[in-house]
Write a protein that holds these residues in place. Structure first.
Motif: not given
Length: 684
Positions: A117-118, A122-125, A131-132, A139-141
């Motif tokens: 996830a790029s 806007s993943v801040t939490d 959820a992703l 992986r979440v960036i």
């Protein structure tokens, strides 16, 4: 305890940058495919160049992540499907995506290709990361705006790998939430064409400077701590920079993770903007320390440092361990070389001479000479014939040939599985007559007369306790666009539920995840911050049980009107659009929070004034920057063909709200300065 392995991920905006990254010691690289990535002005790679690039990297034990991290339009999806097939066939390791339509195509066409996830999502939490994970991302960036404690919390509990930026340019805005470049110059950051308006001079409090420009990020000093948090990958920004810059950053990261000293001065010379900052990580986002710009002195220092920086990647780095086993047979020499998964043996005829001494040490020294290759001798064994001696030149040639053959084997591309999936038909939506909705900043703007004109309205979650009971059925409560404190927002959601509210709006996957996690039965609407620009993305969110979706303001009316989904779709047709969502406060360049009334303004080069509004100086606070002139489609509403149209009110009084509503009801033109936004000209 053995330290956890951390992947050093380096930018490869070109073939030269890719080689510099690998030779300097990167474990992975990320690169873009021409036309479908967030750095469209980088050299990038054509799809037919991918197999060779992957082969070069895989031969040296380096992974390749392909950035497909832009939002797409409906007419681009067939070409994107072809690119996904090419990426999978190239043997690449992962796809970095922003648009859920791209994720959908990757899952359907190339299920073996890992989904990352790029940061554009806007993943801040923690809720967003979870959820992703539920959607199949491995992986979440994370957003660059997070503190050390926030990164630690997400990493410990999200259930998938986390990746964070540790060096390179800082965007002023939370990635994925910036519309300034699009509204100012028609170039979309969400489509990889950002023009960088935040680097221009602005004026506030009598000071003119790069008031929206941040210094470059550098967390090299924190890498051991980041490794111990469990972060899987540390990322270097910079696909638009140079091989020298990449080599300097990779070399520094490798040394820092090994607890070795690195040359910070040389790293700064490679590229910086008035030096570096670790502001968000160190909780300094409300100070002026983070702000800076590229100076002439910075440029001169870089030019002077280039010769020394090139030494960092001039030679192939020996990073792949191999075992070499030499055996002297009666009529030939046989050499077996093996890595962790493969082994091969080469031999050559030889005529032995009589040996006076033990030749084993000389043979071992010869076999250890692996310079000029990516290999180093992890283990060397020699089985000799008593009293026999072989020419070392024959051993050297055999070593060279064997390592070359091993490198060729390691270069063989292993394609990912590709499924022959027919493109999903995109059904064009029939023209619709939009119902009028509104977004209010305060319940004080909502009058009884306005309520009769609107099918629904949105208010901030913090206003829940102020909404009269008779208005609650038509009220949608909007979560903050930036979510940095899940516990506080979750508590507010639970309180609103007890008040009888059942409908909530999310502007990111974080909001969707937090509402679903806190109030499983709640109705969720998707705001414009989800950046929905195509039918497949709309269907993905509808499939997650969102009940309505506001489309991206970067669409043209024709594009928006054509999108269809199983839920109502809408557009913003009025308002001072929020063009930036920021955590670092630009007003700290000219004033202190103690004298700020949570409102400020910045004047651009043309004298246009951008309003800055603050939601609070605490950890959960953020700031929004608004376009100087309002969007207005009051006299063009017959051309809006979505299910609903939203009037986005910010600082308007109740009386001004009423005037705007009446003007839209009567299809009147705007009396003052206004913009049509991007609805007729689109973006590049």
């Amino acid at each position: 305890m053995k330290p956890q392995f951390v992947d050093i991920l380096a930018p490869a905006g070109s073939r030269a940058m890719m080689e510099a990254a690998v030779f300097a010691g990167a474990n992975s690289v990320y690169l873009g495919v021409t036309g479908f990535n967030a750095r469209r002005t980088a050299a990038n790679f054509e799809v037919d160049e991918l197999p060779e690039a992957v082969a070069f990297c895989h031969a040296r034990g380096v992974k390749v992540n392909v950035a497909l991290n832009t939002v797409l339009y409906d007419d681009e999806l067939p070409d994107l499907a072809g690119v996904v097939r090419a990426v999978a066939k190239s043997g690449a390791d992962a796809a970095i995506v922003q648009d859920l339509a791209v994720a959908r195509l990757v899952r359907q066409i190339a299920p073996g290709l890992a989904l990352h996830a790029s940061t554009q999502m806007s993943v801040t939490d923690l809720a967003g990361a979870k959820a992703l994970a539920a959607q199949g991302f491995s992986r979440v960036i994370l957003a660059r705006e997070l503190t050390a404690d926030e990164i630690r919390e997400i990493t410990a509990h999200c259930g998938i790998e986390t990746e964070i930026f540790v060096h390179g340019a800082h965007c002023m805005c939370v990635s994925g939430q910036c519309y300034m470049s699009a509204f100012y110059g028609g170039r979309s950051g969400n489509r990889g064409a950002c023009a960088g308006p935040c680097r221009l001079p602005y004026t506030a409090g009598g000071k003119t400077d790069a008031l929206l420009g941040l210094k470059d990020l550098s967390l090299m000093d924190h890498l051991p701590e980041i490794r111990d948090m469990g972060v899987a990958c540390v990322k270097i920004e910079g696909r638009l920079r140079t091989p020298e810059y990449v080599a300097a950053a990779v070399d520094s990261a490798r040394r820092a993770l090994a607890n070795e000293p690195y040359d910070r001065a040389m790293l700064e010379k490679a590229f910086s903007r008035s030096g570096f900052t670790a502001g968000f990580y160190e909780n300094h986002y409300l100070t002026g320390e983070m702000f800076g710009h590229r100076t002439e002195e910075d440029g001169s220092a870089t030019k002077a440092a280039l010769p020394a920086l090139r030494e960092l990647y001039r030679r192939e780095r020996q990073s792949v361990p191999v075992k070499l086993a030499l055996e002297m047979l009666p009529d030939r020499l046989a050499l077996t070389v093996s890595d962790d998964i493969r082994s091969l043996t080469l031999s050559c005829p030889v005529v032995y001479e009589e040996a006076k001494n033990d030749i084993t040490p000389a043979l071992q020294r010869s076999l250890a000479k692996t310079g000029g290759t990516p290999f180093f001798a992890e283990e060397i064994t020699c089985k000799t014939l008593p009293g026999k001696f072989s020419s070392l030149s024959a051993v050297n040639e055999l070593r060279r040939d064997a390592l070359a053959a091993l490198l060729e084997q390691r270069s063989a591309v292993t394609p990912q599985e590709v499924r022959d999936i027919a493109p999903e038909p995109i059904t064009r939506a029939m023209p619709r007559i939009p119902k009028l909705r509104a977004r209010f900043a305060s319940v004080r703007q909502l009058t009884a007369e306005a309520a009769t004109m609107l099918s629904a309205w949105t208010l901030p979650l913090r206003e829940a306790g102020q909404v009269p009971e008779e208005y609650r059925a038509k009220t949608v409560l909007a979560l903050p666009r930036a979510l940095f404190d899940d516990k506080m927002v979750a508590a507010a959601l639970e309180t609103a539920w007890r008040f009888g509210f059942r409908r909530f709006e999310a502007q990111s996957i974080c909001g969707v995840g937090l509402i679903r996690q806190t109030l499983p039965e709640a109705e969720i609407s998707g705001g414009f911050g989800l950046n929905i620009t195509n039918t497949l993305s709309a269907k993905e969110y509808a499939g997650q049980r969102l009940v309505s979706l506001t489309l991206s303001p970067e669409l043209t009316l024709a594009q928006a009107n054509a999108i269809s989904a199983e839920v109502p779709l809408g557009l913003i047709v009025y308002g001072h659009m929020p063009v930036m969502l920021v955590r670092a406060c630009p007003m700290r360049n000219v004033m202190d929070c103690a004298v700020c009334n949570q409102q400020g303004s910045l004047a651009d080069r043309k004298g246009m004034v951008l309003t800055v509004e603050c939601s609070g100086s605490g950890p959960a606070g953020a700031r929004e920057i608004y376009n100087p002139v309002p969007l207005w489609l009051g006299d063009r509403m017959q051309e809006v063909g979505t299910d609903f149209a939203t009037l986005y009110f910010t600082r308007e009084s109740a009386q001004e709200v009423q005037q705007v509503l009446k003007a839209f009801m009567q299809n009147e033109p705007c009396e003052g300065n206004f913009t049509r936004g991007l609805y007729y000209k689109g973006v590049s």
